[in-house]
Scaffold this active site. Sequence first.
Site, PDB file in Angstrom:
ATOM      1  N   GLY A 213       7.529  -6.069   1.220  1.00 47.63           N
ATOM      2  CA  GLY A 213       6.270  -6.752   0.915  1.00 47.63           C
ATOM      3  C   GLY A 213       5.515  -6.028  -0.181  1.00 47.63           C
ATOM      4  O   GLY A 213       6.076  -5.168  -0.861  1.00 47.63           O
ATOM      5  N   ASN A 214       4.277  -6.389  -0.370  1.00 48.68           N
ATOM      6  CA  ASN A 214       3.443  -5.670  -1.326  1.00 48.68           C
ATOM      7  C   ASN A 214       2.010  -5.638  -0.799  1.00 48.68           C
ATOM      8  O   ASN A 214       1.704  -6.239   0.226  1.00 48.68           O
ATOM      9  CB  ASN A 214       3.540  -6.312  -2.715  1.00 48.68           C
ATOM     10  N   ARG A 215       1.148  -4.962  -1.497  1.00 54.17           N
ATOM     11  CA  ARG A 215      -0.177  -4.658  -0.947  1.00 54.17           C
ATOM     12  C   ARG A 215      -1.250  -5.700  -1.249  1.00 54.17           C
ATOM     13  O   ARG A 215      -2.426  -5.464  -0.987  1.00 54.17           O
ATOM     14  CB  ARG A 215      -0.619  -3.283  -1.424  1.00 54.17           C
TER      15      ARG A 215
END
Length: 409
Positions: A213-215
Amino acid sequence: MLKDKNILIGVTGGIAAYKIPSLVRDFKQGGANVRVVMTESAREFVTPLTLSTLSGNEVILGTFPQASSNVMKAGTWHIDFGTWADIMVIAPATANVMAKLAHGYADNAVTTLALAVRCPIVISPAMDVDMWQHSATQENVSKLREMGYIILPPEEGELASGLSGPGRLPELSSIITAVNNVVSKVHKNLQGKRILVTAGPTHEAIDPVRYLGNRSSGKMGFAIANAAAQRGASVTLIAGNVRLQTPRNVHRIDVERADEMYDAVMKYRKKMDAVIMAAAVADFAPATTSSKKIKKETSRDGHLILPLKKTKDILGRLGEMKNGNVLVGFSLETHNELTNAKKKLREKNLDLVVLNNPTEEGAGFGADTNVVTIISKNGKIERLKTMSKFDVAERILDRVAIMLNRHHR
Ligand code: CTP
């Protein structure tokens, strides 16, 4: 500015309710039409007779209006009021009514109306300092903001209880200015336009329990959806994995992975006047997803090799298929920002690209503010100062509205 505007005032049970007759009078003097709805506890602080005399209209006191009202209309009054109002102002708003609104209750005239109206709703909380600062109240206030309610923070000062701190109803002139600002922003320049917004991160499954995922928090895209709906657009929001409330009047579709987001965008894009891709779509996903949890023993020499494949570039595909609609992309860059962003604008056939750098102060994941540069197809580059994500959304939509209204002339 308020001349001939239809203002709906919801009064709830706090001591500051005694100031509302003056507010009604001021709105009336400004040329507005005013109708008042009250909760039962509000009647402990101010009389319906005062408010109906000053507003020149019958005051609604309960979900089931009084026998004096037109019986045929008794079941649909909230809908009639909803279509009548240009703006609703809930003042004073108690901690209790905000808790109810944050959870969608419709147990009195004010909460029922708040659910039924489509116009902007301004909430002016007033209560004792400890009630205002309570984490439950603060959480409800943030939820309401995310949903698209406009909150006027209470002012600091001496309170009816004798304590002092934030909790006072703002001066009536500040409430009137705020209402003016909201009404003037509702230029409705996106009325009738269909806008697709994507927001938040995608999660690419590695196995049943893990993902890449990413932030991204999704706040920027949600702010755009919220602001567009407030301008009268019909908004579809395709959301990745976020923890955010759906803004009022927005149709939300949740997706998990980049390929699901691709499919959803392709499904909804056809009827859209503009597509704004604020989502942080993964560029790479695991080449295969293991149906079983990957065990530690799978590693060799202390390494686990996880082959990745490129995901489909949604924005790039939209650029190829572009046919008169407006296309906006985001460009997240940590170096060579302008060059990279301009390249994206050109290669993906965009009308606007919004450049941001999460490492800059005032920007970044999960923040409520952002620092962006908006680059247009015609080469215009505008760097905006640090501002709330909602205000950034407004600036983007100002430009989208100009392009859309030009296209359709
Ligand atoms: N985007 C997309 N589909 C993808 C990846 C990104 O539609 N598979 C969109 C994002 O929503 C954003 C824009 O593309 O609007 C820019 O994303 P970014 O990842 O910064 O750009 P890339 O073109 O993937 O380029 P690079 O990896 O070189 O930064």
